[in-house]
Design a protein around this motif. Structure first.
Motif, PDB file in Angstrom:
ATOM      1  N   UNK A  83       5.071  -6.723   2.906  1.00 21.41           N
ATOM      2  CA  UNK A  83       3.838  -6.163   2.333  1.00 21.41           C
ATOM      3  C   UNK A  83       2.962  -5.496   3.388  1.00 21.41           C
ATOM      4  N   UNK A  84       3.583  -4.830   4.337  1.00 23.57           N
ATOM      5  CA  UNK A  84       2.823  -4.147   5.380  1.00 23.57           C
ATOM      6  C   UNK A  84       2.057  -2.967   4.766  1.00 23.57           C
ATOM      7  N   UNK A  85       0.745  -2.867   5.023  1.00 25.03           N
ATOM      8  CA  UNK A  85      -0.006  -1.730   4.482  1.00 25.03           C
ATOM      9  C   UNK A  85       0.509  -0.399   5.047  1.00 25.03           C
ATOM     10  N   UNK A  86       0.642   0.581   4.160  1.00 24.95           N
ATOM     11  CA  UNK A  86       1.201   1.886   4.549  1.00 24.95           C
ATOM     12  C   UNK A  86       0.198   2.989   4.243  1.00 24.95           C
ATOM     13  N   UNK A  87       0.011   3.892   5.208  1.00 30.17           N
ATOM     14  CA  UNK A  87      -0.701   5.148   4.944  1.00 30.17           C
ATOM     15  C   UNK A  87       0.356   6.247   5.033  1.00 30.17           C
ATOM     16  N   UNK A  88       0.347   7.182   4.088  1.00 26.51           N
ATOM     17  CA  UNK A  88       1.343   8.251   4.104  1.00 26.51           C
ATOM     18  C   UNK A  88       0.700   9.539   4.615  1.00 26.51           C
ATOM     19  N   UNK A  89       1.373  10.201   5.559  1.00 25.18           N
ATOM     20  CA  UNK A  89       0.922  11.514   6.013  1.00 25.18           C
ATOM     21  C   UNK A  89       1.969  12.534   5.594  1.00 25.18           C
ATOM     22  N   UNK A  90       1.593  13.422   4.683  1.00 24.33           N
ATOM     23  CA  UNK A  90       2.520  14.473   4.267  1.00 24.33           C
ATOM     24  C   UNK A  90       2.338  15.633   5.245  1.00 24.33           C
ATOM     25  N   UNK A 110      10.349   5.638  -3.289  1.00 19.02           N
ATOM     26  CA  UNK A 110       9.966   4.551  -2.382  1.00 19.02           C
ATOM     27  C   UNK A 110       9.385   3.364  -3.141  1.00 19.02           C
ATOM     28  N   UNK A 111       9.285   3.524  -4.432  1.00 20.60           N
ATOM     29  CA  UNK A 111       8.702   2.478  -5.271  1.00 20.60           C
ATOM     30  C   UNK A 111       7.398   1.952  -4.695  1.00 20.60           C
ATOM     31  N   UNK A 112       6.498   2.892  -4.501  1.00 26.57           N
ATOM     32  CA  UNK A 112       5.205   2.523  -3.959  1.00 26.57           C
ATOM     33  C   UNK A 112       4.166   3.374  -4.682  1.00 26.57           C
ATOM     34  N   UNK A 113       3.041   2.780  -4.987  1.00 26.16           N
ATOM     35  CA  UNK A 113       1.987   3.552  -5.664  1.00 26.16           C
ATOM     36  C   UNK A 113       1.183   4.303  -4.614  1.00 26.16           C
ATOM     37  N   UNK A 114       0.919   5.579  -4.873  1.00 24.48           N
ATOM     38  CA  UNK A 114       0.174   6.374  -3.900  1.00 24.48           C
ATOM     39  C   UNK A 114      -1.275   6.557  -4.357  1.00 24.48           C
ATOM     40  N   UNK A 115      -2.104   6.900  -3.375  1.00 26.24           N
ATOM     41  CA  UNK A 115      -3.494   7.207  -3.709  1.00 26.24           C
ATOM     42  C   UNK A 115      -3.986   8.279  -2.744  1.00 26.24           C
ATOM     43  N   UNK A 163      -8.947   7.412  -9.483  1.00 26.19           N
ATOM     44  CA  UNK A 163     -10.259   6.766  -9.290  1.00 26.19           C
ATOM     45  C   UNK A 163     -10.471   6.431  -7.825  1.00 26.19           C
ATOM     46  N   UNK A 164     -11.455   5.579  -7.527  1.00 21.00           N
ATOM     47  CA  UNK A 164     -11.677   5.240  -6.110  1.00 21.00           C
ATOM     48  C   UNK A 164     -10.590   4.288  -5.595  1.00 21.00           C
ATOM     49  N   UNK A 165     -10.364   4.348  -4.302  1.00 19.86           N
ATOM     50  CA  UNK A 165      -9.325   3.494  -3.697  1.00 19.86           C
ATOM     51  C   UNK A 165      -9.817   2.050  -3.584  1.00 19.86           C
ATOM     52  N   UNK A 166      -9.009   1.119  -4.080  1.00 17.15           N
ATOM     53  CA  UNK A 166      -9.332  -0.297  -3.892  1.00 17.15           C
ATOM     54  C   UNK A 166      -8.687  -0.714  -2.569  1.00 17.15           C
ATOM     55  N   UNK A 167      -9.542  -0.930  -1.561  1.00 19.52           N
ATOM     56  CA  UNK A 167      -8.998  -1.187  -0.220  1.00 19.52           C
ATOM     57  C   UNK A 167      -8.127  -2.456  -0.198  1.00 19.52           C
ATOM     58  N   UNK A 168      -8.474  -3.451  -1.021  1.00 15.05           N
ATOM     59  CA  UNK A 168      -7.646  -4.680  -1.044  1.00 15.05           C
ATOM     60  C   UNK A 168      -6.212  -4.343  -1.445  1.00 15.05           C
ATOM     61  N   UNK A 169      -6.060  -3.360  -2.352  1.00 12.55           N
ATOM     62  CA  UNK A 169      -4.706  -3.019  -2.802  1.00 12.55           C
ATOM     63  C   UNK A 169      -3.912  -2.340  -1.685  1.00 12.55           C
ATOM     64  N   UNK A 196      -4.552  -3.035   1.538  1.00 15.07           N
ATOM     65  CA  UNK A 196      -4.317  -4.092   2.526  1.00 15.07           C
ATOM     66  C   UNK A 196      -3.209  -5.057   2.098  1.00 15.07           C
ATOM     67  N   UNK A 197      -3.014  -5.185   0.792  1.00 13.71           N
ATOM     68  CA  UNK A 197      -1.941  -6.088   0.358  1.00 13.71           C
ATOM     69  C   UNK A 197      -0.632  -5.333   0.147  1.00 13.71           C
ATOM     70  N   UNK A 198      -0.605  -4.061   0.549  1.00 14.22           N
ATOM     71  CA  UNK A 198       0.649  -3.294   0.510  1.00 14.22           C
ATOM     72  C   UNK A 198       0.996  -2.774  -0.878  1.00 14.22           C
ATOM     73  N   UNK A 199       0.031  -2.810  -1.801  1.00  9.90           N
ATOM     74  CA  UNK A 199       0.358  -2.379  -3.168  1.00  9.90           C
ATOM     75  C   UNK A 199       0.166  -0.882  -3.357  1.00  9.90           C
ATOM     76  N   UNK A 200      -0.800  -0.322  -2.619  1.00 11.14           N
ATOM     77  CA  UNK A 200      -1.112   1.101  -2.780  1.00 11.14           C
ATOM     78  C   UNK A 200      -1.157   1.763  -1.408  1.00 11.14           C
ATOM     79  N   UNK A 201      -0.566   2.971  -1.332  1.00 10.87           N
ATOM     80  CA  UNK A 201      -0.570   3.665  -0.043  1.00 10.87           C
ATOM     81  C   UNK A 201      -1.469   4.910  -0.124  1.00 10.87           C
ATOM     82  N   UNK A 202      -2.559   4.940   0.643  1.00 11.49           N
ATOM     83  CA  UNK A 202      -3.378   6.154   0.692  1.00 11.49           C
ATOM     84  C   UNK A 202      -2.564   7.312   1.276  1.00 11.49           C
ATOM     85  N   UNK A 203      -2.826   8.532   0.796  1.00  9.91           N
ATOM     86  CA  UNK A 203      -2.051   9.692   1.261  1.00  9.91           C
ATOM     87  C   UNK A 203      -2.968  10.757   1.853  1.00  9.91           C
TER      88      UNK A 203
END
Ligand code: G4P
Length: 528
Positions: free
Chosen positions: A131-138, A159-164, A236-242, A244-251
């Motif tokens: 569950x490592x937090x991921x940031x994606x850079x396109x 990648x089966x990951x939700x993006x934001x 919507x707005x990014x939930x930072x907890x999501x 941090x828990x590896x559920x959502x990756x900001x892009x």
């Protein structure tokens, strides 16, 4: 500075990508922002993939150089950033997987033209395991890449990951005009080959402003308005907890070579990326605030020069304070050791450090005391868990060409596999030695090093296996019967764990179906 603020200012992460997506270029831009280097091209990276297999000496030489850039520490604003380098060459993928056990988050670079590639998939899988937090850079938005929405969908599905998205691109290729920062609500205009300066940032309070049409032209302004409405509606707005828990990756979108979109990402990275985290051990979680020092070895780098047999063990500090010349407890050897020359990496004032805090990586000169997964403490007897071995992909039997050197060969094999160069298996009920690696290159490295460092001469015979699965069962007898019945496919790893070597996906699936009492694991934990 207080101990707590030392921890809070640290961000320890890795940049990962499929080769050629732009990891080295992005790393370099980060170092420029951090003032750690002054000119582009200064990073002697792990860029070794361009060499053919037979050039492995050259590759190892370069890997030697790259020890200095294994950990790049730099200050950015009020944060101390530890960027852990990962080799780009796929044959060294295990090195990368292990480095990922030592970071608190990652930045994943994706090439906007090629989208998700093989290594992207594998590396994300490893991140997901923890569950490592991921940031994606396109990256490479200056090239004619995939449609932005399709690309997002591809990344999410593959990648089966939700993006934001936190920035949003305006066109790509030669029409690329920049990105809109969805968080700060401003427009950053693209100018090739420059550091985006303050003049290129346009404050846009409300997207309906005519300033947008003025800056982008009517057509692109209206596309952006539609895009942003859609994106805002969906995300919507990014939930930072999501995150941090590896559920959502900001892009973020950008172009590393043009240093575009990089600062936006770095600024957001230091805002949201996790501080050093608690880590699981055989004795419960150990947290950075715990007073007593602890850390674990995640990488060992050997010197290929036979005149210098020393190695560097990379230790990730997890709690308390590491101090030079202080005795620490080596749990596996049950021995207290002190280090007079703990090594620090690029961009610190001096090579030898006096202290290190959780999140830091210290290089310890080692004469053979360490192996991957070893734990150092201030006396406590626990091991860090969650440092897995992954299944190798190529298996070869070791053939001793010089029986007079059997002892040296055994010693060499043990030491090289302790370093994590390869995995060693012993045939079940026999003593055939099997080496498993991720890439062909390691076999050449092993052959060369056995000869030059241990005077042992070997030959390898390829075995028809494609994967190793660690097998366990609640029913000891079932496991033993299975092992006896499948003797040719069973081996033991170095720690005596039983392993099933599968010839193909089909065989593996069949065995899994036929033996429901036996569990097949794709990874093994070094310490359970
Ligand atoms: P890697 O570490 O992930 O393997 O990738 P690296 O940064 O080395 O980048 C791979 C290639 O992509 C390099 O070109 C680099 O210049 C280029 N590149 C990186 N970022 C961008 C970008 O934003 N836009 C474009 N158009 N290209 C980018 P090369 O020709 O392979 O190497 P070099 O001769 O430029 O070093």
């Amino acid at each position: 500075m207080s101990y707590k603020s030392e921890i809070e200012k640290r961000r320890t992460f890795a940049i990962i990508s499929h080769p050629d997506a732009g990891k080295t270029t992005l790393t370099e831009k980060f170092l420029l922002f951090g003032g750690a280097i002054q000119t582009a091209g200064a990073v002697k990276s792990n860029k070794i993939r361009k060499y053919a297999t037979s050039d492995f000496m050259e590759i190892e030489r370069q890997r030697g150089i790259s020890v200095a850039t294994s950990v790049m520490s730099f200050q950015y604003k009020d944060k101390l950033i530890n960027l852990l380098d990962t080799p780009g060459h796929k044959d060294f993928a295990e090195d990368t997987y292990r480095t990922l056990t030592a970071v608190d988050s990652v930045i994943l670079v994706i090439d906007s033209v090629n989208g998700v590639e093989e290594q992207t998939r594998k590396l994300t899988e490893v991140c997901r395991m923890r569950d490592t937090p991921i940031i994606v850079f396109v990256n490479k938005m200056d090239r004619d890449g995939k449609n932005r929405f399709e690309l997002m969908e591809e990344i999410e599905n593959e990648l089966q990951i939700k993006l934001h998205p936190l920035t949003w691109p305006i066109n790509n290729g030669k029409d690329f005009k920049g990105v809109y920062n969805l968080h700060d609500k401003n427009l950053i205009l693209f100018t090739a080959n420059t550091k985006a300066s303050d003049e290129d940032v346009v404050q846009i309070g409300d997207l309906s402003t005519s300033l947008l049409d003025e800056k982008l032209g009517e057509k692109d302004a209206s596309i952006l308005r539609e895009d942003v409405e859609l994106v805002d509606g969906v995300y919507g707005p990014l939930a930072i907890e999501d995150y941090l828990s590896g559920k959502i990756a900001p892009v973020f979108f950008g172009s590393a070579i043009n240093n575009f979109g990089v600062r936006e990402m770095l600024d957001n990275f230091i805002r949201i990326a996790p501080v050093p985290q608690c880590r699981p051990t055989t004795d419960g979680a150990v947290c950075p605030e715990d007073e007593k020092f602890s850390g674990f070895v995640f990488k060992i780098h050997a010197n290929l020069d036979p005149r210098h047999r020393d190695r560097i063990a990379f230790i990730r500090a997890c709690s308390g304070k590491f101090e030079r010349n202080k005795y620490f407890h080596h749990v596996r050897l049950n021995k207290d050791i002190r280090f007079s020359n703990p090594y620090s990496f690029l961009a610190r004032d001096k090579d030898v450090i006096d202290e290190a805090f959780p999140g830091d990586v210290v290089g310890l000169f080692d004469t053979g005391n360490f192996k991957i997964g070893d734990t150092l403490t201030e006396g406590a007897n626990f091991y860090f868990t969650g440092i897995p071995s992954f299944s190798p992909e190529i298996f070869k039997e070791v053939q001793n060409k010089d029986p007079m050197k059997t002892k040296q060969l055994e010693k060499g094999l043990l030491q090289l596999t302790d370093e994590g160069v390869a995995q060693l298996f012993t045939q079940f009920g026999g003593n055939k030695k099997i080496i498993g690696c991720v890439g062909e290159l390691q076999f050449e490295v092993i052959q060369y090093r056995l000869l030059h460092e241990y005077s042992a001469s070997v030959q390898f015979n390829t075995l028809p296996f494609f994967k190793a699965c660690w097998i366990t069962s609640n029913d000891e007898k079932k496991l033993f019967d299975f092992a006896r019945f499948k003797q040719n496919n069973i081996a033991e790893d170095k720690d005596g764990n039983m392993v099933y070597l599968a010839q193909s996906e089909w065989f593996l699936k069949t065995e899994i179906t036929n033996n429901p009492e036996i569990e097949f694991h794709y990874t093994s934990e070094i310490h359970k």
